[in-house]
Design a protein around this motif. Sequence first.
Motif, PDB file in Angstrom:
ATOM      1  N   LYS A 102     -33.494  17.320  21.231  1.00 26.71           N
ATOM      2  CA  LYS A 102     -34.125  16.630  20.161  1.00 26.71           C
ATOM      3  C   LYS A 102     -33.084  15.726  19.585  1.00 26.71           C
ATOM      4  N   SER A 103     -31.789  15.905  19.433  1.00 29.94           N
ATOM      5  CA  SER A 103     -30.983  15.021  18.851  1.00 29.94           C
ATOM      6  C   SER A 103     -31.036  13.791  19.657  1.00 29.94           C
ATOM      7  N   LYS A 104     -30.735  14.226  20.916  1.00 30.61           N
ATOM      8  CA  LYS A 104     -30.729  12.762  21.901  1.00 30.61           C
ATOM      9  C   LYS A 104     -31.723  11.840  21.664  1.00 30.61           C
ATOM     10  N   GLU A 105     -32.931  12.567  21.672  1.00 30.49           N
ATOM     11  CA  GLU A 105     -34.210  11.465  21.350  1.00 30.49           C
ATOM     12  C   GLU A 105     -34.046  10.678  20.022  1.00 30.49           C
ATOM     13  N   GLU A 106     -33.614  11.300  19.116  1.00 35.65           N
ATOM     14  CA  GLU A 106     -33.458  10.708  17.577  1.00 35.65           C
ATOM     15  C   GLU A 106     -32.362   9.789  17.496  1.00 35.65           C
ATOM     16  N   THR A 107     -31.179  10.426  17.901  1.00 33.64           N
ATOM     17  CA  THR A 107     -29.730   9.626  17.547  1.00 33.64           C
ATOM     18  C   THR A 107     -29.205   9.095  18.687  1.00 33.64           C
ATOM     19  N   GLY A 108     -29.695   9.704  19.842  1.00 36.99           N
ATOM     20  CA  GLY A 108     -28.968   9.406  21.161  1.00 36.99           C
ATOM     21  C   GLY A 108     -27.645   9.968  21.449  1.00 36.99           C
ATOM     22  N   ASP A 109     -27.239  11.145  20.646  1.00 39.21           N
ATOM     23  CA  ASP A 109     -26.090  11.988  20.834  1.00 39.21           C
ATOM     24  C   ASP A 109     -26.588  13.230  21.252  1.00 39.21           C
ATOM     25  N   PHE A 110     -26.066  13.577  22.371  1.00 44.57           N
ATOM     26  CA  PHE A 110     -26.597  14.900  23.138  1.00 44.57           C
ATOM     27  C   PHE A 110     -25.525  15.874  22.672  1.00 44.57           C
ATOM     28  N   ASP A 111     -25.860  16.396  21.394  1.00 42.71           N
ATOM     29  CA  ASP A 111     -24.812  17.451  20.742  1.00 42.71           C
ATOM     30  C   ASP A 111     -25.520  17.775  19.448  1.00 42.71           C
ATOM     31  N   VAL A 112     -24.974  19.073  18.946  1.00 40.31           N
ATOM     32  CA  VAL A 112     -25.436  19.661  17.788  1.00 40.31           C
ATOM     33  C   VAL A 112     -24.601  20.571  17.229  1.00 40.31           C
ATOM     34  N   GLU A 113     -24.390  20.690  15.951  1.00 39.71           N
ATOM     35  CA  GLU A 113     -23.573  21.657  15.163  1.00 39.71           C
ATOM     36  C   GLU A 113     -23.726  23.058  15.450  1.00 39.71           C
ATOM     37  N   THR A 114     -22.778  23.793  15.471  1.00 41.29           N
ATOM     38  CA  THR A 114     -22.799  25.274  15.661  1.00 41.29           C
ATOM     39  C   THR A 114     -23.706  25.977  14.515  1.00 41.29           C
ATOM     40  N   SER A 115     -23.343  25.449  13.444  1.00 40.15           N
ATOM     41  CA  SER A 115     -24.028  26.180  12.187  1.00 40.15           C
ATOM     42  C   SER A 115     -25.612  25.913  12.245  1.00 40.15           C
ATOM     43  N   ILE A 116     -26.021  24.822  12.682  1.00 42.12           N
ATOM     44  CA  ILE A 116     -27.584  24.745  12.924  1.00 42.12           C
ATOM     45  C   ILE A 116     -28.008  25.656  14.081  1.00 42.12           C
ATOM     46  N   VAL A 117     -27.300  25.832  15.108  1.00 42.08           N
ATOM     47  CA  VAL A 117     -27.789  26.609  16.143  1.00 42.08           C
ATOM     48  C   VAL A 117     -27.952  28.015  15.669  1.00 42.08           C
ATOM     49  N   LEU A 118     -26.768  28.511  14.916  1.00 40.77           N
ATOM     50  CA  LEU A 118     -26.806  29.843  14.262  1.00 40.77           C
ATOM     51  C   LEU A 118     -28.258  30.127  13.273  1.00 40.77           C
ATOM     52  N   GLN A 119     -28.175  29.340  12.488  1.00 41.58           N
ATOM     53  CA  GLN A 119     -29.432  29.260  11.782  1.00 41.58           C
ATOM     54  C   GLN A 119     -30.687  29.187  12.476  1.00 41.58           C
ATOM     55  N   ALA A 120     -30.767  28.401  13.461  1.00 40.29           N
ATOM     56  CA  ALA A 120     -32.082  28.315  14.090  1.00 40.29           C
ATOM     57  C   ALA A 120     -32.437  29.844  14.725  1.00 40.29           C
ATOM     58  N   VAL A 121     -31.298  30.232  15.458  1.00 35.64           N
ATOM     59  CA  VAL A 121     -31.643  31.529  15.963  1.00 35.64           C
ATOM     60  C   VAL A 121     -32.144  32.750  14.918  1.00 35.64           C
ATOM     61  N   LYS A 122     -31.477  32.577  13.718  1.00 33.99           N
ATOM     62  CA  LYS A 122     -32.074  33.563  12.596  1.00 33.99           C
ATOM     63  C   LYS A 122     -33.304  33.324  12.327  1.00 33.99           C
ATOM     64  N   ASP A 123     -33.716  31.758  12.408  1.00 34.38           N
ATOM     65  CA  ASP A 123     -35.231  31.607  11.969  1.00 34.38           C
ATOM     66  C   ASP A 123     -36.162  32.024  13.056  1.00 34.38           C
ATOM     67  N   ILE A 124     -35.732  31.923  14.074  1.00 28.56           N
ATOM     68  CA  ILE A 124     -36.452  32.072  15.241  1.00 28.56           C
ATOM     69  C   ILE A 124     -36.964  33.611  15.370  1.00 28.56           C
TER      70      ILE A 124
END
Length: 660
Positions: A102-124
């Motif tokens: 998703k980040s690559k489609e929006e910004t062109g950078d294939f990367d994401v912060e670890t804090s966002i991943v942990l928060q996404a796991v909790k939300d899912i």
Amino acid sequence: MPENPDICNQGNETGSVYFVSNCDAEIVRNSLTTVISHVIKGNKYPVVISSKRHLTALSSIQGYHQYFISLCRKLNLLPNDRVTLISPMDQLIAIQLCLAEKSKEETGDFDVETSIVLQAVKDITNKKLLSQYDITSCSKDSGICELYDKFLKDCNYLDGCDVYNVLKKEMSKNEELQKLIKEQSFLILDPPKSILERKMVEFLAENKDVKSVTVEVPLDCEENISVTVDNSCLATVLDVNVPLSTVKKAPSITEAYVRLVFLSYLELIVNSRSELALARVFNVPERELTHSAFTAVKHESRQKKMTMYQTATSFIMKIRLGGKGYAPDCNNPLGAHVKGIGEFVSLMHRMETVIEEDPDIRSACRRTVNILKREMLKCRDSKIRNSNVESVSQLLHAQIADIIDELDKNIVVTPDKTAANGGSLTSRRARKALRQLLDKLATVDDDMSSLDHLTDIYSSQRTPLRFPSVISQFRSPEEELEVTSPGNKYNLSLSERVLNITNKAQTPVYAKRYKSTYDWADPVHNVDVQKDVDIFSASQVYVIPSKTIVHAGNKFSSGEAAKVLETILDQENLTETDPVLVPTSSKSSENEKTVSTNQENTKQNNKKQHEKQSKKRQLQDGNQSSQPEKRKKQDQSKSCRRKLLPQVKGQQSLAKFFRV
């Protein structure tokens, strides 16, 4: 040993849930049967559940997720037989890959912060388990829930929350499942750690008696175990905070890596649509398959809307079949990696052939693990040690043997059917054993932290070894930009290029100690002397220890001055009254004019002097006798006179003033 007053006396109608508090792992290994005999008398053997890896390694102990997915497989509640349970580790990696895409489609950078991943796991997790839960704005805007579900469907995965929801939904309408859960007793060795495990315990303990079990072992004799059973309630047991052990053995990164490679190969045999397993074993052992090869397979599979494993297999099989009708396209990007992909497909076909053709399930599983073992021992990679390969293979042999023993106890004799009519194939039982092994190992906690799976890790050795993360494998290699690309540096505006040059020209802090020694001339010389850069500025005048004054000039003027100097020094006579003038102007046109005038003046002076000397000689010849006159010795002072360097205009009057 005291009598147990809390034994369930309701026959086989309703079971109980027993929670063992502060039970040591060694006690469980050595005397689990003794503890169960003290707790439950007259009832059938309970289901023992734990979330610790060193306990679930025993055949009689299951994990939380393992028991739930075994019920789903028994009742045929899953989409197909090849579906596998995704581990919590792979769940983190899957969410990281979805957010990176998703980040690559929006910004062109294939990367994401670890804090966002942990928060996404909790939300899912909370969204699937809790009916009234609002996910955070970050996860909602990214659409991670939909992306994650699509990833699970494409890879034929199910996570623990999906398994729990499927079984909970079936519980309300399936009487057989209701009876099975009601009559079954459970012995839980450690309290739940996550919200999902807590929900599973509440599901199993619904409308049942909850009891707390305390196990004590005397120091003098370990055989005399004291077991005490007390009545309790579910809320009290779940809220007990168990102190964590401060002494924890550091996991071996190399052994964990080897175990993960073995399990990934076995997972591809069961579920060939698993992209995470393919990414881990694509170039293990070394097959000269670079990062670009994996990227080519990924792009080709998405273009053809096929799985990555199927794309690689079909490409190799077309080449091996031969013929123009089967030959792949000449421009296929996989053509440059035929050798490595062919070796990978051949290894997978060898293991699948053993699974399908060997009628003995024990022999088939043992031979499959041995094939992997031999391939890993041939590997020259320093990350794969022979000792770790031996230990992991022995552990897998023991665990598979225990699983096969359990399968032999539950064999149901059915009429023979053909394979087309749903009959049993030889490979089904072997794949079933491997599937249960994967379910068992995917439901327990891992020794490493969650951050170790999301980033590259390095071994703590004298020469650290890099263990790349899965996201680095899925990240496409950097490609060179075309000339017409907007990201090319040559297509930037003038202001942007000047700004980039000024930013790069800044001297770093660590390099300031290598600056020039002209600190007394600040701020003019407060810069670093670089290669091919003249330290003398064209607009400055410097005095050096000599009889002349030197002006700095450009390369053209300095070259012309050198030529003029050579022509002047080649002349025989140099007068004292007319010194040579050499102009050193900054402009080349003025320099040429002054040089030409000086040359004309010197020529005229030389002619006049020569005429005077000739007249004197004629007069002397007429007045004197015929005796030859002795030639005067040449003045030594004049002959040995030092030839001065070219002087600047205006220096002539200055020399006359100081002359004695």
